[in-house]
Design a protein around this motif. Structure first.
Motif, PDB file in Angstrom:
ATOM      1  N   GLY A  89     -12.705   8.962   7.317  1.00 14.13           N
ATOM      2  CA  GLY A  89     -13.874   8.631   8.118  1.00 14.13           C
ATOM      3  C   GLY A  89     -13.441   8.325   9.536  1.00 14.13           C
ATOM      4  O   GLY A  89     -12.258   8.469   9.881  1.00 14.13           O
ATOM      5  N   ALA A  90     -14.379   7.876  10.346  1.00 13.40           N
ATOM      6  CA  ALA A  90     -14.073   7.588  11.746  1.00 13.40           C
ATOM      7  C   ALA A  90     -12.969   6.544  11.885  1.00 13.40           C
ATOM      8  O   ALA A  90     -12.151   6.601  12.816  1.00 13.40           O
ATOM      9  CB  ALA A  90     -15.335   7.115  12.458  1.00 13.40           C
ATOM     10  N   ALA A  91     -12.916   5.589  10.949  1.00 10.14           N
ATOM     11  CA  ALA A  91     -11.913   4.525  11.037  1.00 10.14           C
ATOM     12  C   ALA A  91     -10.487   5.063  10.930  1.00 10.14           C
ATOM     13  O   ALA A  91      -9.550   4.466  11.476  1.00 10.14           O
ATOM     14  CB  ALA A  91     -12.153   3.489   9.936  1.00 10.14           C
ATOM     15  N   HIS A  92     -10.320   6.195  10.251  1.00  7.89           N
ATOM     16  CA  HIS A  92      -8.978   6.764  10.080  1.00  7.89           C
ATOM     17  C   HIS A  92      -8.368   7.229  11.399  1.00  7.89           C
ATOM     18  O   HIS A  92      -7.162   7.468  11.476  1.00  7.89           O
ATOM     19  CB  HIS A  92      -9.013   7.918   9.082  1.00  7.89           C
ATOM     20  CG  HIS A  92      -9.156   7.481   7.656  1.00  7.89           C
ATOM     21  ND1 HIS A  92     -10.343   7.006   7.140  1.00  7.89           N
ATOM     22  CD2 HIS A  92      -8.259   7.441   6.635  1.00  7.89           C
ATOM     23  CE1 HIS A  92     -10.177   6.698   5.861  1.00  7.89           C
ATOM     24  NE2 HIS A  92      -8.920   6.948   5.530  1.00  7.89           N
ATOM     25  N   ALA A  93      -9.186   7.364  12.432  1.00  7.78           N
ATOM     26  CA  ALA A  93      -8.666   7.774  13.735  1.00  7.78           C
ATOM     27  C   ALA A  93      -7.728   6.721  14.319  1.00  7.78           C
ATOM     28  O   ALA A  93      -6.966   7.015  15.245  1.00  7.78           O
ATOM     29  CB  ALA A  93      -9.818   8.045  14.702  1.00  7.78           C
ATOM     30  N   GLY A  94      -7.765   5.503  13.782  1.00  4.17           N
ATOM     31  CA  GLY A  94      -6.889   4.453  14.279  1.00  4.17           C
ATOM     32  C   GLY A  94      -5.508   4.447  13.660  1.00  4.17           C
ATOM     33  O   GLY A  94      -4.614   3.721  14.106  1.00  4.17           O
ATOM     34  N   ALA A 145      -7.033  -0.431  11.269  1.00  2.00           N
ATOM     35  CA  ALA A 145      -5.652   0.067  11.148  1.00  2.00           C
ATOM     36  C   ALA A 145      -4.666  -1.088  11.073  1.00  2.00           C
ATOM     37  O   ALA A 145      -3.570  -1.035  11.631  1.00  2.00           O
ATOM     38  CB  ALA A 145      -5.304   1.031  12.280  1.00  2.00           C
ATOM     39  N   LEU A 146      -5.073  -2.142  10.372  1.00  2.00           N
ATOM     40  CA  LEU A 146      -4.188  -3.288  10.173  1.00  2.00           C
ATOM     41  C   LEU A 146      -2.884  -2.815   9.535  1.00  2.00           C
ATOM     42  O   LEU A 146      -2.891  -2.109   8.524  1.00  2.00           O
ATOM     43  CB  LEU A 146      -4.868  -4.308   9.258  1.00  2.00           C
ATOM     44  CG  LEU A 146      -4.042  -5.539   8.874  1.00  2.00           C
ATOM     45  CD1 LEU A 146      -3.769  -6.416  10.090  1.00  2.00           C
ATOM     46  CD2 LEU A 146      -4.767  -6.345   7.796  1.00  2.00           C
ATOM     47  N   CYS A 147      -1.757  -3.201  10.133  1.00  2.00           N
ATOM     48  CA  CYS A 147      -0.454  -2.767   9.646  1.00  2.00           C
ATOM     49  C   CYS A 147       0.003  -3.665   8.495  1.00  2.00           C
ATOM     50  O   CYS A 147       0.113  -4.882   8.650  1.00  2.00           O
ATOM     51  CB  CYS A 147       0.567  -2.813  10.773  1.00  2.00           C
ATOM     52  SG  CYS A 147       2.214  -2.281  10.290  1.00  2.00           S
ATOM     53  N   HIS A 148       0.262  -3.063   7.343  1.00  2.00           N
ATOM     54  CA  HIS A 148       0.727  -3.801   6.180  1.00  2.00           C
ATOM     55  C   HIS A 148       2.242  -3.715   5.998  1.00  2.00           C
ATOM     56  O   HIS A 148       2.827  -4.577   5.341  1.00  2.00           O
ATOM     57  CB  HIS A 148       0.014  -3.308   4.914  1.00  2.00           C
ATOM     58  CG  HIS A 148      -1.368  -3.847   4.796  1.00  2.00           C
ATOM     59  ND1 HIS A 148      -1.706  -4.921   3.996  1.00  2.00           N
ATOM     60  CD2 HIS A 148      -2.511  -3.483   5.425  1.00  2.00           C
ATOM     61  CE1 HIS A 148      -2.988  -5.187   4.121  1.00  2.00           C
ATOM     62  NE2 HIS A 148      -3.503  -4.326   4.982  1.00  2.00           N
ATOM     63  N   TRP A 149       2.854  -2.688   6.562  1.00  2.00           N
ATOM     64  CA  TRP A 149       4.297  -2.532   6.426  1.00  2.00           C
ATOM     65  C   TRP A 149       4.780  -1.628   7.537  1.00  2.00           C
ATOM     66  O   TRP A 149       4.198  -0.580   7.806  1.00  2.00           O
ATOM     67  CB  TRP A 149       4.632  -1.913   5.075  1.00  2.00           C
ATOM     68  CG  TRP A 149       5.848  -2.480   4.392  1.00  2.00           C
ATOM     69  CD1 TRP A 149       6.545  -3.606   4.735  1.00  2.00           C
ATOM     70  CD2 TRP A 149       6.489  -1.956   3.227  1.00  2.00           C
ATOM     71  NE1 TRP A 149       7.584  -3.805   3.848  1.00  2.00           N
ATOM     72  CE2 TRP A 149       7.567  -2.811   2.917  1.00  2.00           C
ATOM     73  CE3 TRP A 149       6.254  -0.849   2.422  1.00  2.00           C
ATOM     74  CZ2 TRP A 149       8.421  -2.588   1.836  1.00  2.00           C
ATOM     75  CZ3 TRP A 149       7.091  -0.619   1.337  1.00  2.00           C
ATOM     76  CH2 TRP A 149       8.161  -1.482   1.048  1.00  2.00           C
ATOM     77  N   ALA A 150       5.860  -2.029   8.190  1.00  2.00           N
ATOM     78  CA  ALA A 150       6.498  -1.225   9.226  1.00  2.00           C
ATOM     79  C   ALA A 150       7.981  -1.169   8.883  1.00  2.00           C
ATOM     80  O   ALA A 150       8.692  -2.167   9.000  1.00  2.00           O
ATOM     81  CB  ALA A 150       6.281  -1.855  10.600  1.00  2.00           C
ATOM     82  N   VAL A 151       8.434  -0.014   8.436  1.00  2.00           N
ATOM     83  CA  VAL A 151       9.792   0.139   7.908  1.00  2.00           C
ATOM     84  C   VAL A 151      10.507   1.281   8.623  1.00  2.00           C
ATOM     85  O   VAL A 151       9.912   2.334   8.847  1.00  2.00           O
ATOM     86  CB  VAL A 151       9.745   0.438   6.387  1.00  2.00           C
ATOM     87  CG1 VAL A 151      11.138   0.763   5.854  1.00  2.00           C
ATOM     88  CG2 VAL A 151       9.124  -0.719   5.632  1.00  2.00           C
ATOM     89  N   TRP A 152      11.752   1.065   8.974  1.00  2.00           N
ATOM     90  CA  TRP A 152      12.557   2.159   9.521  1.00  2.00           C
ATOM     91  C   TRP A 152      14.003   1.983   9.073  1.00  2.00           C
ATOM     92  O   TRP A 152      14.322   1.113   8.290  1.00  2.00           O
ATOM     93  CB  TRP A 152      12.428   2.234  11.039  1.00  2.00           C
ATOM     94  CG  TRP A 152      13.063   1.121  11.818  1.00  2.00           C
ATOM     95  CD1 TRP A 152      14.288   1.137  12.440  1.00  2.00           C
ATOM     96  CD2 TRP A 152      12.504  -0.162  12.110  1.00  2.00           C
ATOM     97  NE1 TRP A 152      14.523  -0.059  13.078  1.00  2.00           N
ATOM     98  CE2 TRP A 152      13.431  -0.881  12.898  1.00  2.00           C
ATOM     99  CE3 TRP A 152      11.297  -0.796  11.777  1.00  2.00           C
ATOM    100  CZ2 TRP A 152      13.212  -2.176  13.346  1.00  2.00           C
ATOM    101  CZ3 TRP A 152      11.083  -2.091  12.226  1.00  2.00           C
ATOM    102  CH2 TRP A 152      12.022  -2.759  13.000  1.00  2.00           C
ATOM    103  N   GLY A 153      14.877   2.886   9.535  1.00  4.15           N
ATOM    104  CA  GLY A 153      16.262   2.831   9.091  1.00  4.15           C
ATOM    105  C   GLY A 153      16.489   3.512   7.755  1.00  4.15           C
ATOM    106  O   GLY A 153      17.580   3.416   7.193  1.00  4.15           O
ATOM    107  N   LEU A 154      15.476   4.206   7.239  1.00  2.00           N
ATOM    108  CA  LEU A 154      15.630   4.934   5.980  1.00  2.00           C
ATOM    109  C   LEU A 154      16.407   6.227   6.245  1.00  2.00           C
ATOM    110  O   LEU A 154      16.084   6.954   7.193  1.00  2.00           O
ATOM    111  CB  LEU A 154      14.261   5.260   5.380  1.00  2.00           C
ATOM    112  CG  LEU A 154      13.385   4.059   4.996  1.00  2.00           C
ATOM    113  CD1 LEU A 154      11.957   4.520   4.703  1.00  2.00           C
ATOM    114  CD2 LEU A 154      13.964   3.323   3.795  1.00  2.00           C
ATOM    115  N   PRO A 155      17.413   6.531   5.449  1.00  2.00           N
ATOM    116  CA  PRO A 155      18.200   7.754   5.668  1.00  2.00           C
ATOM    117  C   PRO A 155      17.337   9.011   5.633  1.00  2.00           C
ATOM    118  O   PRO A 155      16.365   9.082   4.879  1.00  2.00           O
ATOM    119  CB  PRO A 155      19.198   7.743   4.499  1.00  2.00           C
ATOM    120  CG  PRO A 155      19.285   6.306   4.078  1.00  2.00           C
ATOM    121  CD  PRO A 155      17.908   5.752   4.295  1.00  2.00           C
TER     122      PRO A 155
END
Length: 201
Positions: free
Chosen positions: A17-22, A96-106
């Motif tokens: 929906g429109a909210a997914h644009a965030g 678009a509340l962020c529930h998880w922000a992960v990086w450094g994954l191979p």
């Protein structure tokens, strides 16, 4: 007002929906930094043993049970040349509340076990470096928790505790493939929780 979600991206989302644009992936697409050729490129896919795409999250991954943890995730090999993977989980119905922000994954085939601590975790929508337990308002229609896995052509040098905005900025221009997975969650009409997803700033 945000541009609508591109039609090619909508095909990879559940009831968009429109909210997914965030969502981060939609914002990058609006800037021309993610394209239809990148969605599922080379068979790149994200799955979970705990729920199928478009199915409900078990309460054990939400704020409705004690000792809840992040769900298990598994992904296929990203395209050749991938150096690192980044995972962002957002709730479009909560801005678009962020529930998880992960990086450094191979940059290879891999997985995160249920409750496993990722290599690098940034700040969620409440400013904590952890899996933010889904807590949609009681009585809301199911919220969508969109797991977005990005393949990058360079390693990120962000420090732990970086924000979603830091991640999106660092990824810009370096995404080569994207895999999507959506889990749904709704709560009963009545409840007396002190907070819910819509309380976020």
């Amino acid at each position: 007002m945000s541009d609508p979600v591109p039609s090619w991206l909508a095909k990879g989302l559940v009831a968009p929906g429109a909210a997914h644009a965030g969502l981060a992936v939609a914002r990058l697409a609006q800037q021309g930094l993610v394209s239809d050729a990148m969605l599922g490129k080379g068979g790149f896919a994200l799955t979970s043993a705990a729920f199928a795409n478009g199915e409900e999250l078990d309460p054990s991954f939400t704020a409705d049970e004690e000792d809840s943890v992040a769900p298990p995730l598994e992904w296929t090999a990203p395209p050749p040349g991938t150096v690192e993977l980044v995972l962002l989980v957002e709730d479009p119905q909560a801005g678009a509340l962020c529930h998880w922000a992960v990086w450094g994954l191979p940059g290879q085939r891999g997985k995160l076990l249920e409750g496993e601590a990722p290599p690098r975790v940034g700040k969620n929508g409440r400013g904590n470096s952890e899996w933010l337990l889904p807590a949609p308002p009681h009585g809301d229609a199911p919220h969508h928790y969109v797991f977005q896995l990005f393949a990058l052509d360079l390693p990120l040098v962000l420090m732990p505790g970086a924000t979603r905005e830091d991640l999106v900025k660092a990824m810009s221009g370096h995404v080569t493939a994207v895999a999507l997975l959506t889990g749904l969650y709704a709560r009963a009409e009545d409840g007396d929780d002190d907070w819910d997803d819509d309380d976020a700033d």
